[in-house]
Design a protein around this motif. Structure first.
Motif, PDB file in Angstrom:
ATOM      1  N   VAL A 105     -16.955  20.909   2.367  1.00 59.49           N
ATOM      2  CA  VAL A 105     -17.865  20.914   1.225  1.00 59.49           C
ATOM      3  C   VAL A 105     -17.623  22.183   0.417  1.00 59.49           C
ATOM      4  CG1 VAL A 105     -20.292  21.019   0.521  1.00 59.49           C
ATOM      5  CG2 VAL A 105     -19.596  19.538   2.412  1.00 59.49           C
ATOM      6  N   GLY A 106     -17.487  22.010  -0.891  1.00 61.92           N
ATOM      7  CA  GLY A 106     -17.221  23.136  -1.788  1.00 61.92           C
ATOM      8  C   GLY A 106     -15.739  23.349  -2.060  1.00 61.92           C
ATOM      9  N   GLN A 107     -14.888  22.759  -1.245  1.00 62.24           N
ATOM     10  CA  GLN A 107     -13.444  22.875  -1.423  1.00 62.24           C
ATOM     11  C   GLN A 107     -12.967  21.751  -2.341  1.00 62.24           C
ATOM     12  OE1 GLN A 107     -11.318  21.987   2.178  1.00 62.24           O
ATOM     13  NE2 GLN A 107      -9.488  23.080   1.529  1.00 62.24           N
ATOM     14  N   LYS A 108     -11.995  22.035  -3.205  1.00 74.88           N
ATOM     15  CA  LYS A 108     -11.452  21.004  -4.090  1.00 74.88           C
ATOM     16  C   LYS A 108     -10.255  20.331  -3.436  1.00 74.88           C
ATOM     17  CE  LYS A 108     -12.982  22.752  -8.484  1.00 74.88           C
ATOM     18  NZ  LYS A 108     -12.648  22.865  -9.898  1.00 74.88           N
ATOM     19  N   ALA A 109     -10.139  19.039  -3.676  1.00 71.53           N
ATOM     20  CA  ALA A 109      -8.999  18.267  -3.173  1.00 71.53           C
ATOM     21  C   ALA A 109      -8.561  17.318  -4.277  1.00 71.53           C
ATOM     22  CB  ALA A 109      -9.391  17.481  -1.931  1.00 71.53           C
ATOM     23  N   GLN A 110      -7.291  16.962  -4.276  1.00 73.23           N
ATOM     24  CA  GLN A 110      -6.749  16.077  -5.295  1.00 73.23           C
ATOM     25  C   GLN A 110      -5.907  15.007  -4.644  1.00 73.23           C
ATOM     26  OE1 GLN A 110      -4.787  18.101  -8.534  1.00 73.23           O
ATOM     27  NE2 GLN A 110      -3.398  16.413  -8.850  1.00 73.23           N
ATOM     28  N   ALA A 111      -5.997  13.801  -5.199  1.00 69.19           N
ATOM     29  CA  ALA A 111      -5.168  12.698  -4.724  1.00 69.19           C
ATOM     30  C   ALA A 111      -4.551  12.015  -5.935  1.00 69.19           C
ATOM     31  CB  ALA A 111      -6.007  11.708  -3.925  1.00 69.19           C
ATOM     32  N   ARG A 112      -3.309  11.607  -5.799  1.00 65.99           N
ATOM     33  CA  ARG A 112      -2.630  10.883  -6.871  1.00 65.99           C
ATOM     34  C   ARG A 112      -2.194   9.528  -6.343  1.00 65.99           C
ATOM     35  NH1 ARG A 112       1.712  14.394  -9.880  1.00 65.99           N
ATOM     36  NH2 ARG A 112       2.942  13.474  -8.224  1.00 65.99           N
ATOM     37  N   PHE A 113      -2.389   8.504  -7.182  1.00 66.56           N
ATOM     38  CA  PHE A 113      -2.018   7.146  -6.823  1.00 66.56           C
ATOM     39  C   PHE A 113      -1.003   6.635  -7.834  1.00 66.56           C
ATOM     40  CE2 PHE A 113      -6.650   7.518  -5.787  1.00 66.56           C
ATOM     41  CZ  PHE A 113      -6.470   7.764  -4.440  1.00 66.56           C
ATOM     42  N   LYS A 114      -0.068   5.843  -7.380  1.00 62.06           N
ATOM     43  CA  LYS A 114       0.958   5.292  -8.254  1.00 62.06           C
ATOM     44  C   LYS A 114       0.632   3.837  -8.548  1.00 62.06           C
ATOM     45  CE  LYS A 114       5.911   4.457  -8.514  1.00 62.06           C
ATOM     46  NZ  LYS A 114       7.193   4.625  -7.816  1.00 62.06           N
ATOM     47  N   ILE A 115       0.385   3.547  -9.825  1.00 60.79           N
ATOM     48  CA  ILE A 115       0.092   2.182 -10.250  1.00 60.79           C
ATOM     49  C   ILE A 115       1.191   1.763 -11.221  1.00 60.79           C
ATOM     50  CG2 ILE A 115      -1.565   0.671 -11.393  1.00 60.79           C
ATOM     51  CD1 ILE A 115      -3.737   2.669 -10.555  1.00 60.79           C
ATOM     52  N   ALA A 116       1.833   0.636 -10.945  1.00 60.14           N
ATOM     53  CA  ALA A 116       2.937   0.159 -11.773  1.00 60.14           C
ATOM     54  C   ALA A 116       2.640  -1.236 -12.300  1.00 60.14           C
ATOM     55  CB  ALA A 116       4.227   0.146 -10.967  1.00 60.14           C
ATOM     56  N   ASN A 117       3.225  -1.557 -13.435  1.00 62.59           N
ATOM     57  CA  ASN A 117       3.078  -2.880 -14.032  1.00 62.59           C
ATOM     58  C   ASN A 117       4.447  -3.550 -14.026  1.00 62.59           C
ATOM     59  OD1 ASN A 117       2.471  -5.138 -15.499  1.00 62.59           O
ATOM     60  ND2 ASN A 117       2.033  -4.068 -17.415  1.00 62.59           N
ATOM     61  N   THR A 118       4.605  -4.575 -13.226  1.00 62.09           N
ATOM     62  CA  THR A 118       5.892  -5.274 -13.124  1.00 62.09           C
ATOM     63  C   THR A 118       5.912  -6.548 -13.960  1.00 62.09           C
ATOM     64  OG1 THR A 118       5.155  -6.466 -11.163  1.00 62.09           O
ATOM     65  CG2 THR A 118       6.312  -4.377 -10.810  1.00 62.09           C
ATOM     66  N   ARG A 119       4.879  -6.780 -14.742  1.00 61.77           N
ATOM     67  CA  ARG A 119       4.766  -7.991 -15.569  1.00 61.77           C
ATOM     68  C   ARG A 119       5.255  -7.710 -16.991  1.00 61.77           C
ATOM     69  NH1 ARG A 119       4.113 -11.885 -11.800  1.00 61.77           N
ATOM     70  NH2 ARG A 119       2.656 -11.128 -10.261  1.00 61.77           N
ATOM     71  N   MET A 120       5.368  -8.750 -17.782  1.00 59.51           N
ATOM     72  CA  MET A 120       5.856  -8.641 -19.152  1.00 59.51           C
ATOM     73  C   MET A 120       4.730  -8.412 -20.168  1.00 59.51           C
ATOM     74  SD  MET A 120       9.052  -8.826 -18.730  1.00 59.51           S
ATOM     75  CE  MET A 120       9.692  -9.052 -20.366  1.00 59.51           C
TER      76      MET A 120
ATOM     77  N   PHE B  96       0.816  -1.203   0.000  1.00 63.55           N
ATOM     78  CA  PHE B  96       0.000   0.000   0.000  1.00 63.55           C
ATOM     79  C   PHE B  96       0.853   1.259   0.000  1.00 63.55           C
ATOM     80  CE2 PHE B  96      -2.678  -3.173   2.206  1.00 63.55           C
ATOM     81  CZ  PHE B  96      -3.686  -3.242   1.265  1.00 63.55           C
ATOM     82  N   SER B  97       2.004   1.194   0.634  1.00 64.56           N
ATOM     83  CA  SER B  97       2.820   2.398   0.746  1.00 64.56           C
ATOM     84  C   SER B  97       3.319   2.878  -0.611  1.00 64.56           C
ATOM     85  CB  SER B  97       3.990   2.164   1.693  1.00 64.56           C
ATOM     86  OG  SER B  97       4.810   1.117   1.222  1.00 64.56           O
ATOM     87  N   THR B  98       3.476   1.969  -1.584  1.00 63.53           N
ATOM     88  CA  THR B  98       3.902   2.386  -2.916  1.00 63.53           C
ATOM     89  C   THR B  98       2.767   3.085  -3.657  1.00 63.53           C
ATOM     90  OG1 THR B  98       5.435   0.533  -3.024  1.00 63.53           O
ATOM     91  CG2 THR B  98       4.874   1.580  -5.098  1.00 63.53           C
ATOM     92  N   ILE B  99       1.576   2.518  -3.607  1.00 64.81           N
ATOM     93  CA  ILE B  99       0.422   3.106  -4.296  1.00 64.81           C
ATOM     94  C   ILE B  99       0.083   4.477  -3.712  1.00 64.81           C
ATOM     95  CG2 ILE B  99      -2.053   2.854  -4.769  1.00 64.81           C
ATOM     96  CD1 ILE B  99      -1.578  -0.202  -4.700  1.00 64.81           C
ATOM     97  N   PHE B 100       0.103   4.571  -2.396  1.00 64.64           N
ATOM     98  CA  PHE B 100      -0.300   5.802  -1.711  1.00 64.64           C
ATOM     99  C   PHE B 100       0.906   6.561  -1.171  1.00 64.64           C
ATOM    100  CE2 PHE B 100      -3.767   2.688  -1.208  1.00 64.64           C
ATOM    101  CZ  PHE B 100      -4.749   3.350  -1.912  1.00 64.64           C
ATOM    102  N   GLU B 101       2.008   6.585  -1.923  1.00 69.72           N
ATOM    103  CA  GLU B 101       3.252   7.163  -1.414  1.00 69.72           C
ATOM    104  C   GLU B 101       3.148   8.649  -1.096  1.00 69.72           C
ATOM    105  OE1 GLU B 101       5.562   7.856  -5.673  1.00 69.72           O
ATOM    106  OE2 GLU B 101       6.183   6.246  -4.358  1.00 69.72           O
ATOM    107  N   GLU B 102       2.177   9.347  -1.656  1.00 68.39           N
ATOM    108  CA  GLU B 102       2.009  10.775  -1.371  1.00 68.39           C
ATOM    109  C   GLU B 102       1.023  11.031  -0.230  1.00 68.39           C
ATOM    110  OE1 GLU B 102       1.054  12.983  -4.881  1.00 68.39           O
ATOM    111  OE2 GLU B 102       2.706  12.115  -6.027  1.00 68.39           O
ATOM    112  N   HIS B 103       0.512   9.948   0.372  1.00 68.87           N
ATOM    113  CA  HIS B 103      -0.527  10.081   1.386  1.00 68.87           C
ATOM    114  C   HIS B 103      -0.199   9.266   2.627  1.00 68.87           C
ATOM    115  CE1 HIS B 103      -2.845  11.994  -1.741  1.00 68.87           C
ATOM    116  NE2 HIS B 103      -2.561  10.969  -2.528  1.00 68.87           N
TER     117      HIS B 103
END
Length: 104
Positions: free
Chosen positions: A49-64, A1-8
């Motif tokens: 409510v009414g405030q904007k928020a952004q989240a980024r997730f890191k998804i990687a493909n380690t397969r061939m 989980f720490s890789t996917i949510f590394e910014e959070h």
């Protein structure tokens, strides 16, 4: 989980989050996104409510082989919703991009 949510922040549960932050916690911009492992939920914490928020997730493909990704926002089914409520909480979220391919 720490890789996917590394910014959070990643915590075991909402209880751990409450203990970790304490009653006098002053939220910062980094506190917006929190992933709760036991609940398997990502929370937009401290967003008004009414405030904007952004989240980024890191998804990687380690397969061939290339991997097709489709992202959606789901709202958990509640008793109020099952009784005919027209509330659509997922309407307030935007996922970008909602489809992509990750090369090998």
């Amino acid at each position: 989980f720490s890789t996917i949510f590394e910014e959070h922040l990643v915590v075991a549960s909402a209880d751990v989050l409450a203990v970790t932050q304490g009653p006098n916690h002053k939220p910062t911009k980094e506190d917006v996104g929190v992933y709760l492992v036991e609940e398997n939920k990502f929370l937009f914490h401290y967003v008004v409510v009414g405030q904007k928020a952004q989240a980024r997730f890191k998804i990687a493909n380690t397969r061939m082989v290339a991997c097709d990704i489709s992202c959606v926002v789901r709202q958990p089914q509640t008793k109020a919703m099952s009784k005919g409520s027209s509330s659509h909480g997922s309407d307030v979220f935007e996922v970008s991009p909602n489809r992509t391919t990750i090369p090998p």
